[in-house]
Design a protein around this motif. Sequence first.
Motif, PDB file in Angstrom:
ATOM      1  N   LEU A 324       0.820  -1.214   0.000  1.00 48.62           N
ATOM      2  CA  LEU A 324       0.000   0.000   0.000  1.00 48.62           C
ATOM      3  C   LEU A 324       0.855   1.267   0.000  1.00 48.62           C
ATOM      4  CD1 LEU A 324      -2.913  -0.969   2.417  1.00 48.62           C
ATOM      5  CD2 LEU A 324      -3.030  -0.634  -0.058  1.00 48.62           C
ATOM      6  N   THR A 325       1.964   1.231   0.734  1.00 45.74           N
ATOM      7  CA  THR A 325       2.850   2.405   0.774  1.00 45.74           C
ATOM      8  C   THR A 325       3.400   2.708  -0.614  1.00 45.74           C
ATOM      9  OG1 THR A 325       3.484   1.955   3.074  1.00 45.74           O
ATOM     10  CG2 THR A 325       4.948   3.375   1.777  1.00 45.74           C
ATOM     11  N   GLU A 326       3.845   1.666  -1.308  1.00 43.54           N
ATOM     12  CA  GLU A 326       4.385   1.854  -2.666  1.00 43.54           C
ATOM     13  C   GLU A 326       3.288   2.361  -3.605  1.00 43.54           C
ATOM     14  OE1 GLU A 326       6.495  -0.752  -6.238  1.00 43.54           O
ATOM     15  OE2 GLU A 326       6.304  -1.613  -4.226  1.00 43.54           O
ATOM     16  N   LEU A 327       2.093   1.798  -3.454  1.00 42.82           N
ATOM     17  CA  LEU A 327       0.985   2.222  -4.326  1.00 42.82           C
ATOM     18  C   LEU A 327       0.615   3.682  -4.095  1.00 42.82           C
ATOM     19  CD1 LEU A 327      -1.358   1.607  -6.289  1.00 42.82           C
ATOM     20  CD2 LEU A 327      -2.701   0.866  -4.288  1.00 42.82           C
ATOM     21  N   ILE A 328       0.470   4.070  -2.840  1.00 44.25           N
ATOM     22  CA  ILE A 328       0.079   5.450  -2.519  1.00 44.25           C
ATOM     23  C   ILE A 328       1.155   6.428  -2.984  1.00 44.25           C
ATOM     24  CG2 ILE A 328      -0.508   7.068  -0.671  1.00 44.25           C
ATOM     25  CD1 ILE A 328      -2.612   4.829  -1.366  1.00 44.25           C
TER      26      ILE A 328
END
Length: 333
Positions: A324-328
Amino acid sequence: MNISPILTDIKKRKFQPVYLLHGEESYFIDVISDALEHTVLNDAQKGFDQTVLYGKDTDFSTIVNAAKRYPMMSDHQLIIIKEAQDLKWKDDELLLKYVEQCTVSTVLVFDYKYGKFDKRKKLYKAIEKKGLVVESNKLYDDKVAAWVISYIKEQGWNIHPQAAALLSEYLGTELSKIVNELNKLMLNVPKEREIVVSDIEQNIGISKDFNVFELNTALAKRNAFKAYQIIDYFAANPKSNPLVLVLGNIAGYFTKVLKYHYIIDKSTAAKELGVHPFFMKEYELAARNYNRRKTFTIIEALKDADLKSKGMNVGGNTSTKDILTELIFTILN
């Protein structure tokens, strides 16, 4: 789908001799079947003139013999075949002959769940002609919030569009589950007051500040601090916020943003996107913050995150927080 006319006829005791209730959404099947069970006969008559059979435990000979009987204590007898999909439908010739000359004092109901009845069969066409066929289809994801608003209004309450959207985001498309939660809400919220997001949080257990709905809003506004706060919460509460659900909701959101870019007449955007007009300002903002090219990039990033969540195309850590961190980061930069 609108089953109100069917329920109105049942209430007026305008019964059909045969009902074929079929489809993937069991909720509408149950509502119609239950209405018949509570209306055709009163409690005293049910012991004499009501028969409930189950598909896996019966056959067409038993059903037809029962259907040919005449009622003892009422103007009608009611026969309900629950889980009718479990019947051996290849052997339905006997039932076909009955339907073609059905007993008018019998109300015969087939609850055929979790799939569609074969419309090519002679029996299907015979029931269409002599009785009533109801196909109960699942609602599309983007129609659930509108259905929630409609259902609540029918019961005499009102719900804020944002609260309806939050419910639909988290409860999915299973209407029986949604109705159970809505009934809890209506027990706890007075009729004269609108159901709002805080009611959802208090009575259903969905956080009003840390949910996918709020994450999408934070992304639309490019509010990085709020977005990272929410995904930290998701990572700490994975059971309440499954990664597959989170990714699916973000993907649905940005698919609508992309579609918005291609709508020529923006005055029809709410209808085209299948969302309540209340949310259009947010989609307009998201479209300004993410042009077409960037939105395509985001959708590609979502596909990559989905693959990583399934252990494919892996290049590094695949924890919920890392994905999720990479996506955001990709979305916001």
